[in-house]
Scaffold this active site. Structure first.
Site, PDB file in Angstrom:
ATOM      1  N   THR A 310       1.105  -1.894  -0.091  1.00  0.00           N
ATOM      2  CA  THR A 310       0.309   0.183   0.428  1.00  0.00           C
ATOM      3  C   THR A 310       1.009   1.352  -0.248  1.00  0.00           C
ATOM      4  O   THR A 310       2.507   1.285  -0.117  1.00  0.00           O
ATOM      5  CB  THR A 310      -0.720   0.343   1.406  1.00  0.00           C
ATOM      6  OG1 THR A 310      -0.165   0.386   2.679  1.00  0.00           O
ATOM      7  CG2 THR A 310      -1.389  -1.305   1.559  1.00  0.00           C
ATOM      8  N   ASP A 311       0.582   2.369  -0.281  1.00  0.00           N
ATOM      9  CA  ASP A 311       0.703   4.103  -0.190  1.00  0.00           C
ATOM     10  C   ASP A 311       1.047   3.887   1.339  1.00  0.00           C
ATOM     11  O   ASP A 311       0.627   3.203   1.956  1.00  0.00           O
ATOM     12  CB  ASP A 311       0.642   4.795  -1.110  1.00  0.00           C
ATOM     13  CG  ASP A 311       1.587   5.904  -1.089  1.00  0.00           C
ATOM     14  OD1 ASP A 311       2.517   6.094  -0.178  1.00  0.00           O
ATOM     15  OD2 ASP A 311       1.791   6.484  -2.427  1.00  0.00           O
ATOM     16  N   TRP A 312       1.396   5.266   2.427  1.00  0.00           N
ATOM     17  CA  TRP A 312       1.407   5.420   3.046  1.00  0.00           C
ATOM     18  C   TRP A 312       0.036   5.333   3.996  1.00  0.00           C
ATOM     19  O   TRP A 312      -0.701   6.592   3.393  1.00  0.00           O
ATOM     20  CB  TRP A 312       2.004   7.140   2.766  1.00  0.00           C
ATOM     21  CG  TRP A 312       2.339   7.863   4.490  1.00  0.00           C
ATOM     22  CD1 TRP A 312       1.413   8.330   5.029  1.00  0.00           C
ATOM     23  CD2 TRP A 312       3.293   7.539   5.349  1.00  0.00           C
ATOM     24  NE1 TRP A 312       2.170   9.042   6.263  1.00  0.00           N
ATOM     25  CE2 TRP A 312       3.529   8.158   6.164  1.00  0.00           C
ATOM     26  CE3 TRP A 312       4.692   6.765   5.307  1.00  0.00           C
ATOM     27  CZ2 TRP A 312       4.049   8.577   7.727  1.00  0.00           C
ATOM     28  CZ3 TRP A 312       5.521   7.063   6.676  1.00  0.00           C
ATOM     29  CH2 TRP A 312       4.902   8.086   6.975  1.00  0.00           C
TER      30      TRP A 312
END
Ligand code: BGC
Length: 754
Positions: A310-312
């Site tokens: 996932t991103d942040w």
């Protein structure tokens, strides 16, 4: 009855066999065996820990975290680390700051040692860092130009070297996972991450990105280590409607497939080990919750087998930013169901708790968890982490060597685009003895490098290498026989009368990354525009140098400046490259990786649709100028002439190939490199076709008076089709035109008669 039994018992088993990527007996490799064996010994808690990634700030001592923005060292808080690796079995950490190599070494060494002491199954930590354009998170590390520049070299070896040099400098420090390259298509010029893209063309992005991936993943010089690249951010991130970072995108499926998908497909073909997900929504569905995108498209259709991260904080964002889940647990369910393998949580263990609860409640199967953990463990085995988990400190001499910097310098030299050069003002004549330099970006380091350089977005030159020259410094160093004066706006009048040429640097004054790069329009700041106008009022020859991560509108002054250089974000070596172009030591060979808009409003890429300028409803002539310079354009100090474009046939069948050749002759007096760009234009299509599309490019040096014959082979199965909204190939009979330089030839495609 038999049918029912089959459905109830056999089908689920069959599905498990087909869906989980558990390898069959026949094809099982050593790594697969080790992975399966390890997986079989792991508890659910340990498995979920492997799927979790935590930020560095959660394991440093409090006093360091408090001043994290000005951090110059890392001090690990062992108790915090033990909490994460001992209690939660966390398998991955990320991030850092540009501290010296020995600090990284001590930190990573300690991190891995504590982890291996507490990890029951001795599973090493996988560490991710955003080295997006060189060793961005290493003090004094070599910095390459940003991707927007790398693309304008039209030479993939620079993208490859960028990956290679970065891993060469950082793999020893325990940086196993490079969160690069950005494979998003640069369609929206307002976007604050525009400079991280390889520009507006899908083919160029594919070529550059896959070379970058190979540089990272196929670097033999970092043995015994290996590094993984991360193609990001799958998919549609780069074209938010408003231009603001992480805001909604509306991209029709056909457009998504034709323009945004090819670069990610190319990344997968280049064997990219990991992919990061788009934080935003596409067509109303946040990508982190999209089973259609993350499983059907990415896994089932594109066949990606690596790790999806996932991103942040993006699982949490499904609740707090997108509002598609009422709480974090439901958000976690959605993301796992959609297809993510690892959560960049990044600040707590909440993800672990939710996944465990969801498995215990039977909403997520343990087999689904195994699927992700298998991919993560396999990555760790593939990278050799089990055999070489620790960093080493005996090869620091590899960092920022003159050779590495020279590679970044060469990339910068070839990435700068000469947009305009009236009356051959450039290169500046040797006789010019008085040069005045001004501009708000002329005596600062930050505007040459932009975001993700030694800091997320460095607000001061303090973080940059001492010996890095600004544009003003570099011009002084280059023109040792001349008087070079840098003057601020207030002092201009004092020096302008004696100046023979004025060099004014403008563009984006500050570094920005992600949301702090969001803007409402592309206007150049008022004060910069005023300064350029003032410079022009002295009626001296003016060279405008643009340092910026996206095109800022300059039509007010463009026509009056005699020479204009697009320098983009050329990196720490960029000023030297600019100065060498001004002096003629380097003949510019960069070509625009995007179309530079003329005005606000009508901002379109080079591969626009024909109705943009309809022949039946023509727009007023002055509106026809949509770009100052189009994608693929750029001048040289020499003159290249294109002649003898030939096709070996004018009729092409589906299993045939067509060979096109063109001769390029250097008619000028300087040796120069010419990137030859081959475009194809499809005359009629059942889905409207772009006016032209880049299909191939090649760059060669040609000496004055010399010629080179360039060849391009058209394969209908590669170059003449386009996808429909489901991804089916459309390859239609009809006329196509090959365009190269100012030449073009037509041919007809006719599928074989049955
Ligand atoms: C960015 C990613 C980056 C990640 C880790 C995110 O905010 O969108 O590109 O890799 O942070 O730092």
């Amino acid at each position: 009855m038999m049918k029912l039994i089959l459905n109830i018992f056999l089908l689920p088993l069959l599905l498990i066999f087909v869906c989980c990527d558990s390898p069959s007996e026949k094809t099982i490799s050593e790594t697969d065996k080790k992975t399966e064996e390890l997986l079989s010994r792991m508890t659910l808690e340990e498995k979920v820990g492997q799927m979790t990634q935590i930020n560095i700030t959660e394991i440093l001592i409090d006093s360091i975290v408090k001043n994290y923005d000005s951090v110059t060292t890392f001090v690990l808080d062992t108790n915090k680390l033990i909490h994460f690796v001992g209690k939660y079995h966390i398998g991955s950490f990320l991030n850092g700051r540009a501290v010296p190599a020995d600090i990284w070494f001590n930190y990573m060494n300690q991190l891995q040692r504590v982890n291996l002491r507490y990890s029951k199954n001795k599973i090493p930590i996988l560490y991710g860092v955003d080295h997006v354009h060189g060793s961005s998170y290493l003090k004094e590390g070599t910095i390459f130009p940003h991707n927007i520049n790398i693309a304008s070299t039209f030479d993939t070896s620079y993208a490859y070297l960028q990956g290679k040099v970065t891993t060469y400098e950082t793999a020893d420090l325990g940086h196993h996972w490079i969160f690069a390259p950005v494979m998003d298509l640069g369609r929206n010029k307002l976007w604050g991450r525009y400079y991280e893209t390889f520009g507006e063309d899908p083919y160029l992005t594919s070529k550059m990105g896959s070379a970058f991936i190979r540089g990272i993943q196929e670097n033999e010089d970092i043995k015994p280590y290996k590094a993984a690249a991360c193609a990001k951010h799958f998919i549609g991130y780069s074209d938010p409607k408003s231009g603001w970072d992480r805001s909604p995108a509306e991209i029709p499926d056909q457009v998504l497939r034709e323009f945004f998908l090819p670069s990610f497909k190319a990344a997968i073909d280049a064997d990219v080990k990991t992919i990061m997900v788009n934080s935003g929504e596409v067509n109303g569905i946040p990508v982190h919750a999209s089973h259609d995108i993350l499983t059907k498209l990415l896994r089932d259709e594109l066949g990606f087998q690596g790790v999806v991260v996932t991103d942040w904080q993006d699982i949490i964002a499904l609740q707090t930013m997108h509002f598609v889940a009422e709480n974090e647990k439901e958000a976690t369910y959605l993301a796992i169901h959609a297809g993510i393998d690892m959560s960049m949580v990044p600040k707590s263990t909440s993800f672990c708790e939710h996944v465990i609860a969801l498995v215990k409640e039977g909403r997520i199967s343990e087999e689904r968890i195994n699927q992700s953990v298998r991919r993560i463990l396999k990555l760790k085995f593939d990278l050799g982490l089990f055999d070489n988990p620790y960093p080493r400190n005996d090869r620091f001499a590899r960092i920022a060597t003159p050779e590495n910097r020279e590679k970044a310098l060469n990339a910068a030299r070839e990435s700068i685009v000469l947009m305009k050069n009236t009356n051959e003002l450039l290169p500046l004549k040797k006789e010019i003895k008085n040069i005045l330099v001004t501009g708000y970006t002329a005596n600062k380091k930050v505007p040459l490098c932009g975001g993700w350089t030694y800091r997320f977005s460095a607000k001061s030159d303090h973080w940059f290498p001492q010996d890095m020259p600004t544009i003003a410094d570099a011009i002084k160093n280059e023109f040792t026989e001349s008087t070079v004066t840098f003057a601020e706006e207030n002092d201009l009048a004092k020096y302008a009368s004696t100046a023979e040429v004025i060099v004014v640097a403008a563009g984006e004054e500050n570094a920005y990354a992600e949301t702090d790069g969001s803007i409402n329009d592309l206007a150049l700041s008022e004060r910069q525009l005023k300064l350029i106008e003032k410079v022009l009022s002295y009626k001296k020859p003016v060279v405008l140098i643009l340092t910026e991560g996206r095109p800022r509108i300059i039509h007010q002054v463009y026509d009056t400046c005699q020479a204009v250089l697009f320098a983009g974000l050329p990196g720490t070596m960029g000023a030297q490259a600019i100065a060498e172009i001004l002096s003629g030591k380097v003949n510019p060979s960069g070509k625009m990786s995007f179309s530079y808009p003329y005005k606000q409003g009508h901002i379109i890429p080079y591969n626009y649709k024909r109705s943009e300028y309809s022949v039946i409803r023509p727009v007023k002539r002055e509106l026809n100028r949509h770009s100052i310079l189009e994608f693929g354009e750029g001048l040289s100090y020499t003159a290249f002439e294109y002649t003898d474009l030939t096709l070996n046939d004018t009729l092409l069948n589906e299993n045939e190939k067509l060979t096109a050749k063109v001769t390029v002759t250097n008619k000028g007096k300087y040796s120069g490199k010419e990137a030859v760009l081959w475009f194809i234009s499809d005359e009629y299509g059942s889905i409207t076709r772009p006016v032209k599309e880049l299909q191939y490019f090649e760059k060669h040096e040609i000496k004055p008076g010399g010629s080179y014959t360039f060849t391009f082979i058209t394969d209908p199965q590669v170059h003449l089709w386009y996808p429909d909204k489901e991804g089916r190939k459309i390859l239609e009979q009809g006329y196509f035109t090959i365009k190269v330089g100012n030449l073009s030839r037509r041919f007809k495609y006719v599928p074989k008669a049955k």
